[in-house]
Design a protein around this motif. Structure first.
Motif, PDB file in Angstrom:
ATOM      1  N   SER A 144       0.849  -1.202   0.000  1.00  0.00           N
ATOM      2  CA  SER A 144       0.000   0.000   0.000  1.00  0.00           C
ATOM      3  C   SER A 144       0.882   1.248   0.000  1.00  0.00           C
ATOM      4  O   SER A 144       0.639   2.198  -0.751  1.00  0.00           O
ATOM      5  CB  SER A 144      -0.895   0.052   1.241  1.00  0.00           C
ATOM      6  OG  SER A 144      -1.724  -1.070   1.306  1.00  0.00           O
ATOM      7  N   SER A 145       1.901   1.229   0.847  1.00  0.00           N
ATOM      8  CA  SER A 145       2.795   2.383   0.937  1.00  0.00           C
ATOM      9  C   SER A 145       3.441   2.647  -0.416  1.00  0.00           C
ATOM     10  O   SER A 145       3.510   3.798  -0.888  1.00  0.00           O
ATOM     11  CB  SER A 145       3.855   2.121   2.009  1.00  0.00           C
ATOM     12  OG  SER A 145       4.746   3.194   2.061  1.00  0.00           O
ATOM     13  N   GLN A 146       3.873   1.580  -1.057  1.00  0.00           N
ATOM     14  CA  GLN A 146       4.529   1.683  -2.369  1.00  0.00           C
ATOM     15  C   GLN A 146       3.540   2.205  -3.433  1.00  0.00           C
ATOM     16  O   GLN A 146       3.885   3.050  -4.252  1.00  0.00           O
ATOM     17  CB  GLN A 146       5.011   0.271  -2.739  1.00  0.00           C
ATOM     18  CG  GLN A 146       5.966   0.213  -3.878  1.00  0.00           C
ATOM     19  CD  GLN A 146       7.369   0.548  -3.425  1.00  0.00           C
ATOM     20  OE1 GLN A 146       7.578   1.229  -2.425  1.00  0.00           O
ATOM     21  NE2 GLN A 146       8.335   0.085  -4.174  1.00  0.00           N
ATOM     22  N   TYR A 202       0.876   4.071  -3.014  1.00  0.00           N
ATOM     23  CA  TYR A 202       0.525   5.482  -2.825  1.00  0.00           C
ATOM     24  C   TYR A 202       1.707   6.397  -3.121  1.00  0.00           C
ATOM     25  O   TYR A 202       1.529   7.549  -3.514  1.00  0.00           O
ATOM     26  CB  TYR A 202      -0.041   5.719  -1.416  1.00  0.00           C
ATOM     27  CG  TYR A 202      -1.278   4.874  -1.175  1.00  0.00           C
ATOM     28  CD1 TYR A 202      -2.076   4.494  -2.263  1.00  0.00           C
ATOM     29  CD2 TYR A 202      -1.640   4.425   0.081  1.00  0.00           C
ATOM     30  CE1 TYR A 202      -3.193   3.691  -2.086  1.00  0.00           C
ATOM     31  CE2 TYR A 202      -2.763   3.628   0.265  1.00  0.00           C
ATOM     32  CZ  TYR A 202      -3.526   3.265  -0.824  1.00  0.00           C
ATOM     33  OH  TYR A 202      -4.634   2.472  -0.657  1.00  0.00           O
ATOM     34  N   LEU A 203       2.910   5.856  -2.935  1.00  0.00           N
ATOM     35  CA  LEU A 203       4.103   6.627  -3.285  1.00  0.00           C
ATOM     36  C   LEU A 203       4.132   6.856  -4.802  1.00  0.00           C
ATOM     37  O   LEU A 203       4.433   7.959  -5.275  1.00  0.00           O
ATOM     38  CB  LEU A 203       5.345   5.858  -2.819  1.00  0.00           C
ATOM     39  CG  LEU A 203       6.692   6.545  -2.971  1.00  0.00           C
ATOM     40  CD1 LEU A 203       6.712   7.897  -2.257  1.00  0.00           C
ATOM     41  CD2 LEU A 203       7.799   5.646  -2.415  1.00  0.00           C
ATOM     42  N   TYR A 247       1.659  11.467  -0.461  1.00  0.00           N
ATOM     43  CA  TYR A 247       2.947  11.183   0.207  1.00  0.00           C
ATOM     44  C   TYR A 247       2.690  10.874   1.684  1.00  0.00           C
ATOM     45  O   TYR A 247       3.273   9.962   2.258  1.00  0.00           O
ATOM     46  CB  TYR A 247       3.902  12.382   0.101  1.00  0.00           C
ATOM     47  CG  TYR A 247       4.651  12.478  -1.209  1.00  0.00           C
ATOM     48  CD1 TYR A 247       5.388  11.398  -1.714  1.00  0.00           C
ATOM     49  CD2 TYR A 247       4.660  13.655  -1.955  1.00  0.00           C
ATOM     50  CE1 TYR A 247       6.079  11.490  -2.916  1.00  0.00           C
ATOM     51  CE2 TYR A 247       5.348  13.754  -3.162  1.00  0.00           C
ATOM     52  CZ  TYR A 247       6.061  12.664  -3.628  1.00  0.00           C
ATOM     53  OH  TYR A 247       6.735  12.750  -4.819  1.00  0.00           O
ATOM     54  N   SER A 283       1.153   7.510   2.024  1.00  0.00           N
ATOM     55  CA  SER A 283       2.176   6.473   1.853  1.00  0.00           C
ATOM     56  C   SER A 283       2.954   6.285   3.169  1.00  0.00           C
ATOM     57  O   SER A 283       3.211   5.154   3.599  1.00  0.00           O
ATOM     58  CB  SER A 283       3.112   6.876   0.708  1.00  0.00           C
ATOM     59  OG  SER A 283       4.204   5.999   0.642  1.00  0.00           O
ATOM     60  N   GLU A 296       0.930   4.330   5.657  1.00  0.00           N
ATOM     61  CA  GLU A 296       0.918   2.885   5.385  1.00  0.00           C
ATOM     62  C   GLU A 296       2.208   2.238   5.893  1.00  0.00           C
ATOM     63  O   GLU A 296       2.206   1.115   6.381  1.00  0.00           O
ATOM     64  CB  GLU A 296       0.740   2.607   3.889  1.00  0.00           C
ATOM     65  CG  GLU A 296      -0.585   3.067   3.311  1.00  0.00           C
ATOM     66  CD  GLU A 296      -1.795   2.386   3.933  1.00  0.00           C
ATOM     67  OE1 GLU A 296      -1.640   1.421   4.694  1.00  0.00           O
ATOM     68  OE2 GLU A 296      -2.915   2.834   3.657  1.00  0.00           O
ATOM     69  N   ARG A 297       3.301   2.973   5.787  1.00  0.00           N
ATOM     70  CA  ARG A 297       4.564   2.437   6.308  1.00  0.00           C
ATOM     71  C   ARG A 297       4.468   2.276   7.833  1.00  0.00           C
ATOM     72  O   ARG A 297       4.961   1.303   8.393  1.00  0.00           O
ATOM     73  CB  ARG A 297       5.733   3.355   5.936  1.00  0.00           C
ATOM     74  CG  ARG A 297       7.058   2.746   6.309  1.00  0.00           C
ATOM     75  CD  ARG A 297       8.241   3.438   5.683  1.00  0.00           C
ATOM     76  NE  ARG A 297       9.443   2.666   5.966  1.00  0.00           N
ATOM     77  CZ  ARG A 297      10.096   2.711   7.113  1.00  0.00           C
ATOM     78  NH1 ARG A 297       9.674   3.498   8.086  1.00  0.00           N
ATOM     79  NH2 ARG A 297      11.168   1.954   7.313  1.00  0.00           N
TER      80      ARG A 297
END
Ligand code: OFO
Length: 170
Positions: free
Chosen positions: A20-22, A24-25, A44, A47, A50-51
């Motif tokens: 997810s983080s990736q 949204y990045l 950002y 993202s 999510e991290r």
């Protein structure tokens, strides 16, 4: 102590949050290149959140006597066509994440692991918020349609939202 099943389910969720983080990045970077600075700031931040969701799981797994696995990440999708498309795919992604979280919760109940079940409730609530926010943004974008002035204001609103204290996900 985590059972092997719970440990595997939580490690699966580590990967989902990392992806997810990736994802949204990649969306944030696209928005930035389109000159949509508010949308980029919002994505950002999303993202980063999510991290934090991933880290929270990593720490929980290790604290409970398991071993967190840091996964390799697949290439996120970068083929975006419009800002509405971005938020539609964000919502689609979040509904899939919700299904994954529900599976983990289900495993907790089957394994009678009430501690992990309790820990996972934070993720259950978070998903309600994230899906609702994505739906609201899509509704706004649908109202705006092709109106450039409306899009400008939408982007500016997201800038304001991103400047708000980032307590979520901690
Ligand atoms: Fe982690 O909440 Fe979205 O995916």
């Amino acid at each position: 102590m985590l059972s092997k099943k719970i440990e595997a389910a939580l490690n699966g969720q580590v990967e989902v949050e990392a992806m997810s983080s990736q994802a949204y990045l990649a969306m944030a970077s696209w928005a930035e290149n389109q000159g949509l600075s508010g949308t980029a700031a919002f994505l950002y931040k999303h993202s980063d959140e999510e991290r934090m969701h991933m880290l929270k799981l990593v720490k929980f797994i290790n604290e409970r006597g398991g071993k967190a696995i840091i996964p390799a990440l697949k290439l996120p999708s970068t083929n975006f066509k419009s800002i509405t498309g971005i938020f539609e795919s964000l919502l689609f992604h979040e509904t899939k994440v919700t299904q994954e979280i529900n599976k983990v919760v289900d495993t907790c109940l089957k394994e009678k692991d009430y501690t992990t079940h309790n820990f996972m409730q934070w993720y259950v609530s978070e998903q309600i918020e994230e899906e609702a926010l994505a739906r609201t943004l899509i509704d706004k974008l649908n109202l705006i349609g092709n109106d450039k002035g409306g899009l400008y204001l939408f982007d500016r609103d997201l800038e304001g939202l991103s400047a708000a204290p980032a307590e979520r996900g901690q």
